[in-house]
Design a protein around this motif. Structure first.
Motif, PDB file in Angstrom:
ATOM      1  N   GLN A   1      44.978  59.936  81.550  1.00 19.89           N
ATOM      2  CA  GLN A   1      45.643  60.304  82.794  1.00 19.89           C
ATOM      3  C   GLN A   1      46.433  59.126  83.327  1.00 19.89           C
ATOM      4  OE1 GLN A   1      42.741  61.764  85.548  1.00 19.89           O
ATOM      5  NE2 GLN A   1      42.139  63.480  84.260  1.00 19.89           N
ATOM      6  N   ASN A   2      47.545  59.467  83.989  1.00 20.80           N
ATOM      7  CA  ASN A   2      48.352  58.466  84.694  1.00 20.80           C
ATOM      8  C   ASN A   2      48.834  57.336  83.793  1.00 20.80           C
ATOM      9  OD1 ASN A   2      48.036  59.799  87.199  1.00 20.80           O
ATOM     10  ND2 ASN A   2      46.003  58.879  87.421  1.00 20.80           N
TER      11      ASN A   2
ATOM     12  N   SER B   1      64.058  63.257  76.587  1.00 20.21           N
ATOM     13  CA  SER B   1      63.202  64.114  75.774  1.00 20.21           C
ATOM     14  C   SER B   1      62.439  63.256  74.773  1.00 20.21           C
ATOM     15  CB  SER B   1      64.060  65.158  75.040  1.00 20.21           C
ATOM     16  OG  SER B   1      65.023  64.513  74.223  1.00 20.21           O
ATOM     17  N   GLY B   2      61.754  63.922  73.871  1.00 18.68           N
ATOM     18  CA  GLY B   2      61.052  63.204  72.808  1.00 18.68           C
ATOM     19  C   GLY B   2      59.585  62.978  73.086  1.00 18.68           C
ATOM     20  N   ALA B   3      58.965  63.851  73.882  1.00 17.89           N
ATOM     21  CA  ALA B   3      57.548  63.669  74.197  1.00 17.89           C
ATOM     22  C   ALA B   3      56.692  63.659  72.936  1.00 17.89           C
ATOM     23  CB  ALA B   3      57.072  64.778  75.141  1.00 17.89           C
TER      24      ALA B   3
ATOM     25  N   LYS C   1      52.204  64.011  80.975  1.00 18.13           N
ATOM     26  CA  LYS C   1      53.479  63.299  81.110  1.00 18.13           C
ATOM     27  C   LYS C   1      54.255  63.212  79.804  1.00 18.13           C
ATOM     28  CE  LYS C   1      52.126  60.145  84.874  1.00 18.13           C
ATOM     29  NZ  LYS C   1      51.963  58.701  85.225  1.00 18.13           N
ATOM     30  N   GLY C   2      53.597  63.543  78.698  1.00 20.35           N
ATOM     31  CA  GLY C   2      54.239  63.367  77.408  1.00 20.35           C
ATOM     32  C   GLY C   2      54.423  61.901  77.057  1.00 20.35           C
ATOM     33  N   GLN C   3      53.458  61.068  77.452  1.00 19.94           N
ATOM     34  CA  GLN C   3      53.566  59.628  77.241  1.00 19.94           C
ATOM     35  C   GLN C   3      52.435  59.119  76.351  1.00 19.94           C
ATOM     36  OE1 GLN C   3      55.346  57.222  76.963  1.00 19.94           O
ATOM     37  NE2 GLN C   3      55.351  55.810  78.677  1.00 19.94           N
TER      38      GLN C   3
END
Length: 344
Positions: A6-7, A76-78, A111-113
């Motif tokens: 998360q976060n 884009s690109g998650a 977040k897709g991170q």
């Protein structure tokens, strides 16, 4: 290894915040609060890599964080952002390939991170290779041995359905149009290649044919981007970095790309069959399903198209480096008659 789901930070300043790092590095620090963070070096290419020193009450460490940070809103690109974190979390602990020791893999799917925090290899005495530093034949053989270890992980594919066939993705995503690809190949990057190798329609058709041919072959785990810049040298031998292009596919995608990218064209032409045979021997020793003789050479010939296409469409790398790789890989496609072997 700790996963903080998360976060996950989206900016460099957030990623180096002591409070956030205290949670991300809990497995390293034993849950202690991070008290000091010192930036050593920031390298921004497509992704950001930051070398930093961190301290807590009873210890310290030299680390390197990699993530897509400070990207424009709406980027884009998650899927690509998450792949490397998933590799270090789900695959790396089960593989024998040499890679940077990872202390935290963060996958924030909301977040897709994806963020990976590794030991700082440079602080440990390792050196990173570059496109402008050609390998010797023996160095190429050693790094091919590490690729064989990647390919030996084929039995893990059933447990990682998120590892897909990247050639099919490149075609489906339409990363560049044929017209834009022709513009790129007509520029400085393609000036030493013959006109048929620089034909964007032929290259695109060859990639489609390679997709179909590769899909019919036994799949293994493929690094997918094994050029010189993704190799490091350590006291223990060469290792691989940058796993965001990991995919399933035929072994030859890596082997042809690697040999033809790390060696100047003349060296590759003189030694590629010797290197291919050395790779095949090591791959068999590790249990990889690889063909013999003429069949292996045929797969190698067609697979050279993959690396050439990747660098032909590249726009966010130093043009000097792009030019070196397009030249080496394009000349490989020429001498191996890769398009003809694919029926193009």
């Amino acid at each position: 290894m700790t996963e903080v789901a998360q976060n996950a930070p989206l900016t460099l300043s957030e990623a180096l915040d002591p409070d956030w790092l205290s949670g991300a590095l809990a497995s390293l620090t034993g849950g202690a609060t991070v008290t000091r963070v010192e930036t050593v070096e920031v390298i921004r290419t497509v992704a950001t890599k930051v070398r930093f020193k961190v301290q807590w009450a009873v210890g310290n460490a030299d680390l390197c964080l990699k993530a897509f940070l400070d990207m424009p809103e709406g980027s884009s690109g998650a899927a690509t952002r998450l792949v490397e974190a998933d590799f270090y979390d789900q695959l790396a602990p089960r593989m024998s390939v040499r890679r940077p020791p990872c202390v935290a893999a963060i996958a924030d799917r909301r977040k897709g991170q994806g963020i990976v925090i590794m030991r700082d290899l440079i602080a440990d005495g390792a050196a990173f290779c570059t496109a402008l530093e050609p390998f010797s034949v023996e160095e190429a053989a050693e790094s091919l041995g590490q690729l064989a270890r990647v390919h030996a992980a084929a039995p893990l594919l059933d447990s990682v359905p998120w590892v897909g066939r990247r050639i099919a993705d490149l075609i489906a995503w339409k990363v560049v149009s044929v017209e834009r690809l022709q513009e790129l190949l007509d520029g400085a990057r393609g000036e030493w290649l013959d006109v048929r190798t620089r034909d964007a329609e032929r290259l695109t058709a060859a990639l489609h044919a390679l997709r179909d041919l590769d899909a019919a072959q036994p799949a293994t785990l493929v690094h997918g981007d094994c050029h010189a810049g993704n190799i490091y040298r350590s006291k223990d031998g060469p290792g691989l970095i940058d796993w965001q292009m990991i995919q399933r596919g035929g072994w030859a995608l890596d082997v042809a790309y690697h040999i033809c990218a790390v060696l100047p064209a003349e060296m590759a032409e003189a030694h590629e069959w010797e290197l291919l045979d050395r790779y095949l021997d090591e791959a068999r020793r590790l249990g990889v399903q690889v063909p013999d003789g003429a069949a292996a050479r045929a797969q190698y010939r067609t697979a050279a198209t993959y690396g050439y296409y990747l660098w032909a469409i590249t726009t966010r790398v130093d043009p000097t480096i792009t030019g070196v790789f397009v030249d080496r890989l394009g000349k490989a496609v020429q001498r191996l008659e890769s398009f003809r072997a694919l029926g193009i």
